[in-house]
Design a protein around this motif. Structure first.
Motif, short mmCIF file in Angstrom:
data_model
loop_
_atom_site.label_atom_id
_atom_site.label_comp_id
_atom_site.label_asym_id
_atom_site.label_seq_id
_atom_site.Cartn_x
_atom_site.Cartn_y
_atom_site.Cartn_z
N ALA A 165 -3.11 -0.45 -9.19
CA ALA A 165 -2.27 -1.37 -8.42
C ALA A 165 -2.65 -2.82 -8.71
CB ALA A 165 -2.38 -1.08 -6.93
N ASP A 166 -3.94 -3.10 -8.76
CA ASP A 166 -4.39 -4.46 -9.07
C ASP A 166 -3.95 -4.87 -10.48
OD1 ASP A 166 -6.40 -6.84 -8.79
OD2 ASP A 166 -7.00 -5.82 -10.64
N ALA A 167 -4.09 -3.96 -11.45
CA ALA A 167 -3.72 -4.28 -12.83
C ALA A 167 -2.23 -4.54 -12.96
CB ALA A 167 -4.15 -3.15 -13.75
N MET A 168 -1.43 -3.91 -12.11
CA MET A 168 0.02 -4.08 -12.16
C MET A 168 0.51 -5.18 -11.21
SD MET A 168 1.23 -0.09 -12.41
CE MET A 168 2.92 -0.49 -12.86
N ASP A 173 -0.37 -2.11 -0.42
CA ASP A 173 0.52 -1.31 0.43
C ASP A 173 1.44 -0.40 -0.38
OD1 ASP A 173 -0.57 -2.29 2.74
OD2 ASP A 173 1.01 -3.75 3.12
N ASN A 174 1.56 -0.66 -1.67
CA ASN A 174 2.41 0.18 -2.52
C ASN A 174 1.62 1.16 -3.39
OD1 ASN A 174 4.88 -0.98 -1.70
ND2 ASN A 174 4.56 -2.73 -3.06
N PHE A 175 0.31 1.20 -3.21
CA PHE A 175 -0.48 2.00 -4.15
C PHE A 175 -0.30 3.50 -3.97
CE2 PHE A 175 -3.38 3.49 -1.13
CZ PHE A 175 -4.61 3.90 -1.63
N GLN A 176 0.24 3.93 -2.83
CA GLN A 176 0.50 5.35 -2.64
C GLN A 176 1.64 5.85 -3.54
OE1 GLN A 176 -1.75 6.80 -1.31
NE2 GLN A 176 -2.30 6.24 0.77
N ARG A 177 2.35 4.96 -4.20
CA ARG A 177 3.38 5.37 -5.14
C ARG A 177 2.79 5.88 -6.46
NH1 ARG A 177 8.15 0.78 -4.55
NH2 ARG A 177 8.01 0.51 -2.28
N ILE A 178 1.51 5.62 -6.67
CA ILE A 178 0.83 5.99 -7.92
C ILE A 178 0.21 7.37 -7.76
CG2 ILE A 178 -1.00 5.35 -9.53
CD1 ILE A 178 -0.64 2.43 -8.43
N VAL A 179 0.34 8.20 -8.77
CA VAL A 179 -0.23 9.55 -8.76
C VAL A 179 -1.37 9.61 -9.78
CG1 VAL A 179 0.20 12.00 -9.18
CG2 VAL A 179 1.94 10.60 -8.03
N THR A 186 -6.43 7.51 -17.10
CA THR A 186 -5.59 6.32 -16.94
C THR A 186 -6.22 5.20 -17.75
OG1 THR A 186 -4.75 6.94 -14.76
CG2 THR A 186 -4.76 4.59 -15.29
N ALA A 187 -5.45 4.56 -18.62
CA ALA A 187 -6.01 3.56 -19.54
C ALA A 187 -5.50 2.16 -19.21
CB ALA A 187 -5.66 3.92 -20.98
N ILE A 188 -6.44 1.22 -19.14
CA ILE A 188 -6.11 -0.18 -18.88
C ILE A 188 -6.88 -1.05 -19.86
CG2 ILE A 188 -6.14 -2.07 -17.20
CD1 ILE A 188 -6.11 0.01 -14.98
N SER A 189 -6.20 -2.04 -20.42
CA SER A 189 -6.85 -3.02 -21.28
C SER A 189 -6.75 -4.39 -20.61
CB SER A 189 -6.17 -3.05 -22.65
OG SER A 189 -6.76 -4.03 -23.47
N PRO A 195 -4.05 -7.87 -17.34
CA PRO A 195 -4.32 -6.51 -17.81
C PRO A 195 -3.04 -5.87 -18.33
CG PRO A 195 -4.86 -6.80 -15.46
CD PRO A 195 -3.98 -7.93 -15.87
N PHE A 196 -3.21 -4.92 -19.25
CA PHE A 196 -2.10 -4.09 -19.71
C PHE A 196 -2.39 -2.65 -19.30
CE2 PHE A 196 -1.79 -7.73 -22.60
CZ PHE A 196 -0.41 -7.97 -22.58
#
Length: 233
Positions: A165-168, A173-179, A186-189, A195-196
């Motif tokens: 959620a932070d990276a996006m 409050d919307n992080f429950q949309r993520i599974v 899960t990959a983040i650069s 961040p990507f």
């Protein structure tokens, strides 16, 4: 900057019994979780991992153990990647907790959720420490191993969801949309300006795209997004 592969621990005995484990000691992987850990070692073990960082909780330590054995890379324990401290909710059945008034807060307004009891933590605090840990280690690995490095961080569902959620730039409050499933990657650069998010909740995809490029001189990863979407990895 480096690419972090966020691994959620494999399925645990608490997952299968429907219990909110939190920081309860002695909660390890079940048979399916051990299979997931072995599969992760096969998938990620061929990558030149710069580091394997893990939550101190048993289910995460067990998840990365096969990867440590395959790569010979020493495991580093990071307390900030530990599960949310659920306070008085710890050890209780999810079927009971769903009847609690605060359940709706956790679902709809998690940034305001503070778990009851003297050991209870807020979800906002959990998110802050998780993000801080990832950014700290990412900067350290970049300095020590270069900007094209790849590393693993093993943590828990809510913690990983908060990091995504932070990276996006998504409100907590919307992080429950993520599974984020057990045994997923899960990959983040992270770059200098943003961040990507490269992959979320991957439970079996090809990870060869994370092999660092074979170049004589390492190039700094661009902070610019590709207009039009690009051709992919």
């Amino acid at each position: 900057m480096p690419t972090v592969l966020l691994v959620r621990h494999g399925r645990s005995t608490a997952n299968t019994s429907g219990v909110l484990a939190g920081w309860t000691p002695g909660v390890g992987l079940d048979d399916r979780g051990r299979e997931q850990a072995e599969a992760l070692a096969l998938r990620l073990g061929e990558l030149p991992l710069a580091a394997i960082v893990s939550s101190p909780l048993q289910r995460c330590q067990e998840t990365v153990a096969p990867l440590v054995a395959k790569t010979g890379r020493k495991r580093v324990t990071e307390k900030r990647l530990g599960e949310c401290r659920y306070g008085d909710w710890t050890g209780r059945k999810l079927s009971e907790l769903v009847k609690e008034p605060m359940w709706r807060v956790v679902q709809a307004h998690p940034s305001a959720a503070v778990f009851p009891g003297p050991d209870g933590e807020s979800m906002a605090a959990m998110a802050a420490r998780g993000v801080a840990a990832i950014r700290h280690w990412d900067a350290r690995i970049a300095a020590e191993h270069g900007p094209n490095s790849v590393w693993v961080a093993c943590s828990h569902g809510d913690v990983i969801k908060a990091i995504v959620a932070d990276a996006m730039a998504m409100h907590l409050d919307n992080f429950q949309r993520i599974v984020v499933d057990p045994g997923s990657v899960t990959a983040i650069s992270y770059t200098e300006t943003r961040p990507f998010v490269l992959r979320v909740n991957d439970v079996g995809g090809d990870v060869s795209a994370y092999q660092p490029p074979k170049v004589k001189r390492r190039r700094r990863r661009s902070s610019d997004a590709v207009v039009g979407g690009g051709a992919g990895a």
